[in-house]
Write a protein that holds these residues in place. Structure first.
Motif, PDB file in Angstrom:
ATOM      1  N   PHE A   3      62.105  39.768  43.753  1.00 31.68           N
ATOM      2  CA  PHE A   3      61.217  40.187  44.718  1.00 31.68           C
ATOM      3  C   PHE A   3      61.934  41.799  45.568  1.00 31.68           C
ATOM      4  O   PHE A   3      60.829  42.015  46.096  1.00 31.68           O
ATOM      5  CB  PHE A   3      59.747  39.545  45.220  1.00 31.68           C
ATOM      6  N   LEU A  42      56.076  46.269  47.095  1.00 30.25           N
ATOM      7  CA  LEU A  42      55.572  44.518  47.787  1.00 30.25           C
ATOM      8  C   LEU A  42      55.240  44.845  48.978  1.00 30.25           C
ATOM      9  O   LEU A  42      55.227  44.211  49.912  1.00 30.25           O
ATOM     10  CB  LEU A  42      56.048  44.115  47.524  1.00 30.25           C
ATOM     11  N   ASN A  43      56.479  45.611  49.761  1.00 28.80           N
ATOM     12  CA  ASN A  43      56.930  45.595  51.196  1.00 28.80           C
ATOM     13  C   ASN A  43      55.995  46.088  51.986  1.00 28.80           C
ATOM     14  O   ASN A  43      56.361  47.729  52.366  1.00 28.80           O
ATOM     15  CB  ASN A  43      58.022  45.796  51.320  1.00 28.80           C
ATOM     16  N   TYR A  56      59.834  41.149  51.937  1.00 25.65           N
ATOM     17  CA  TYR A  56      61.252  40.490  51.853  1.00 25.65           C
ATOM     18  C   TYR A  56      62.060  40.167  53.241  1.00 25.65           C
ATOM     19  O   TYR A  56      62.517  38.995  52.706  1.00 25.65           O
ATOM     20  CB  TYR A  56      62.583  41.284  50.274  1.00 25.65           C
ATOM     21  N   GLY A 101      53.893  41.374  41.955  1.00 25.37           N
ATOM     22  CA  GLY A 101      53.379  39.951  42.860  1.00 25.37           C
ATOM     23  C   GLY A 101      53.696  38.899  43.087  1.00 25.37           C
ATOM     24  O   GLY A 101      54.051  38.125  42.032  1.00 25.37           O
ATOM     25  N   THR A 119      52.785  35.666  46.313  1.00 19.96           N
ATOM     26  CA  THR A 119      52.846  35.029  47.763  1.00 19.96           C
ATOM     27  C   THR A 119      53.485  33.790  47.865  1.00 19.96           C
ATOM     28  O   THR A 119      53.504  32.963  46.631  1.00 19.96           O
ATOM     29  CB  THR A 119      51.520  34.818  47.616  1.00 19.96           C
ATOM     30  N   ILE A 170      51.022  39.599  48.647  1.00 20.82           N
ATOM     31  CA  ILE A 170      52.143  40.602  47.961  1.00 20.82           C
ATOM     32  C   ILE A 170      52.155  40.784  46.635  1.00 20.82           C
ATOM     33  O   ILE A 170      52.681  40.555  46.084  1.00 20.82           O
ATOM     34  CB  ILE A 170      53.263  39.987  48.760  1.00 20.82           C
ATOM     35  N   CYS A 171      51.527  42.133  46.243  1.00 24.63           N
ATOM     36  CA  CYS A 171      51.680  42.549  45.262  1.00 24.63           C
ATOM     37  C   CYS A 171      51.369  43.540  44.929  1.00 24.63           C
ATOM     38  O   CYS A 171      50.921  44.239  45.769  1.00 24.63           O
ATOM     39  CB  CYS A 171      50.081  41.868  44.563  1.00 24.63           C
ATOM     40  N   ILE A 172      51.617  44.438  43.849  1.00 29.75           N
ATOM     41  CA  ILE A 172      51.609  45.936  43.653  1.00 29.75           C
ATOM     42  C   ILE A 172      50.004  46.363  43.673  1.00 29.75           C
ATOM     43  O   ILE A 172      49.675  45.484  43.074  1.00 29.75           O
ATOM     44  CB  ILE A 172      52.407  46.478  42.387  1.00 29.75           C
ATOM     45  N   LYS A 232      46.072  44.277  42.924  1.00 28.13           N
ATOM     46  CA  LYS A 232      45.325  43.176  43.752  1.00 28.13           C
ATOM     47  C   LYS A 232      45.020  42.463  43.647  1.00 28.13           C
ATOM     48  O   LYS A 232      44.020  41.003  43.917  1.00 28.13           O
ATOM     49  CB  LYS A 232      45.245  44.027  45.512  1.00 28.13           C
TER      50      LYS A 232
END
Length: 369
Positions: free
Chosen positions: A22, A28-29, A36, A63, A65, A102-104, A108
């Motif tokens: 990831f 994602l960040n 990350y 994504g 989590t 944590i995803c694009i 979501k």
């Protein structure tokens, strides 16, 4: 089609390897806590592993989590799940803010729906907790669409825009007249008593020395309180040693001095031209009359980061007078508890609320503080 796969393993090396996939995915960040670098450092510090949920759309990762389940009451097999936390104060003391899935962004809602349904349909998990989320809109949409019961609480956060800040004077202009006079006096007292104010950035090779010195100051200030100090916690220390040593560009370790006298050390997280004030070690021995070393430190740092082109100085969550005084914007972070659809869960919540009310009532003849 969006799918979710779960990976539960006690093997830390394997989980860290999976997290590596990831690290380069754009989108994602979102903030330092969902980056990350933070997730890798946190997992590296843990003695027990969370479950990894990976989300894919037509085979492409969009994504992930982490979550962990914990018994709500010891000895009774009823569990609560925690998003990007373990539900253990020692392991979670690094404290995550701006928490989220944590995803694009475009995926979501779907990722949240998959996560909630996956977790709350597992055995005896009755509650899913998401703490300190900046934007819970999609979470609430999913919860309401699927008729889950929920509770939500909020905590204030504070920040200062730095776009027009190039000097200490620029910082002070934004304060109330009373606060501006007090801060001018504190700065003047610091320079008159000790000498010229200065900011020093610690290099990567100085990380160990910085953490040691900050730990001493932080423990002196906090060990006698109910909150305690993370610097007395081996998991907290391991997390930050990993973050500083492997992802040094994610942090900024700085000190503020007046002449040769240390006023304070500040551990800041750096992300997308924003400064997140994480923690500090204030030299209480430098206090003199109107001189408040902590306030002076923050004022100098806002000026310092403004000149470097940063956009915001974020004090993050927590109700503190110094944050209200020095910031100019307030926001909210939300903690969301989502409950499994079950008659027994509803009855249990009702009983628990009434027990809390019973024990929170002041005894007859007493006066609530």
């Amino acid at each position: 089609m969006l799918t979710a796969s779960l990976h539960s393993s006690a093997n830390k090396k394997e989980l860290l390897r999976l997290l590596g996939q990831f690290s380069e995915i754009e989108g994602l960040n979102k903030n330092p806590f969902l980056s990350y670098s933070w997730q890798y450092s946190w997992v590296s510090s843990l003695p027990t592993m969370p479950t990894l949920v990976t989300f894919k759309n037509d085979g492409l990762v969009v994504g992930y989590t982490l979550y962990k389940t914990k018994k709500i009451i010891p000895g009774i097999p009823i569990y609560c799940a925690f998003v990007n936390q373990l539900g253990n104060s020692a392991y979670d003391q690094v404290w995550i803010e701006f928490n989220d899935i944590i995803c694009i962004k475009d995926f979501k809602y779907q990722c949240i729906e998959l996560l909630i349904n996956q977790v709350l349909k597992k055995g005896n998990v009755t509650k899913l907790t998401l703490s300190m989320c900046k934007d819970p809109k999609e979470w609430l949409q999913v919860v309401q669409h699927n008729n889950y019961r929920y509770e939500i609480d909020q905590t204030p956060g504070f920040r200062k825009p730095l776009a027009d800040i190039n000097s200490v004077a620029d910082v002070l202009v934004g304060l109330s007249r009373n606060s501006r006079n007090k801060m001018n006096r504190a700065i003047r007292d610091a320079e008159t008593t000790f000498g010229q104010l200065s900011v020093k950035k610690y290099g990567k090779s100085e990380t160990e020395d910085f953490l040691l010195r900050m730990g001493l100051l932080h423990k002196k200030q906090w060990m006698g309180t109910s909150l305690g100090s993370g610097f007395a916690n081996e998991y907290f220390l391991e997390h930050h040693k990993t973050l500083c040593n492997y992802f040094y560009d994610s942090v900024d370790l700085v000190e503020v001095r007046a002449g040769d006298v240390l006023l304070g050390l500040s551990y800041n997280l750096i992300h997308n031209k924003r400064v997140y004030f994480y923690c500090s070690g204030i030299n209480s021995d430098a206090k003199r009359g109107k001189l408040k070393p902590g306030y002076v430190m923050h004022i100098l740092l806002m000026s310092y980061y403004g000149k470097l082109g940063f956009e915001f100085y974020d004090f993050m969550a927590g109700e503190s007078q110094y944050k209200r005084t020095l910031s100019s914007e307030e926001y909210k972070l939300y903690t969301l508890e989502i409950f499994r659809n079950s008659i027994m869960v509803s009855i249990g919540r009702y009983l628990l609320k009434n027990i809390k009310k019973l024990f929170s009532r002041p005894s007859q003849g007493s006066h609530p503080l």
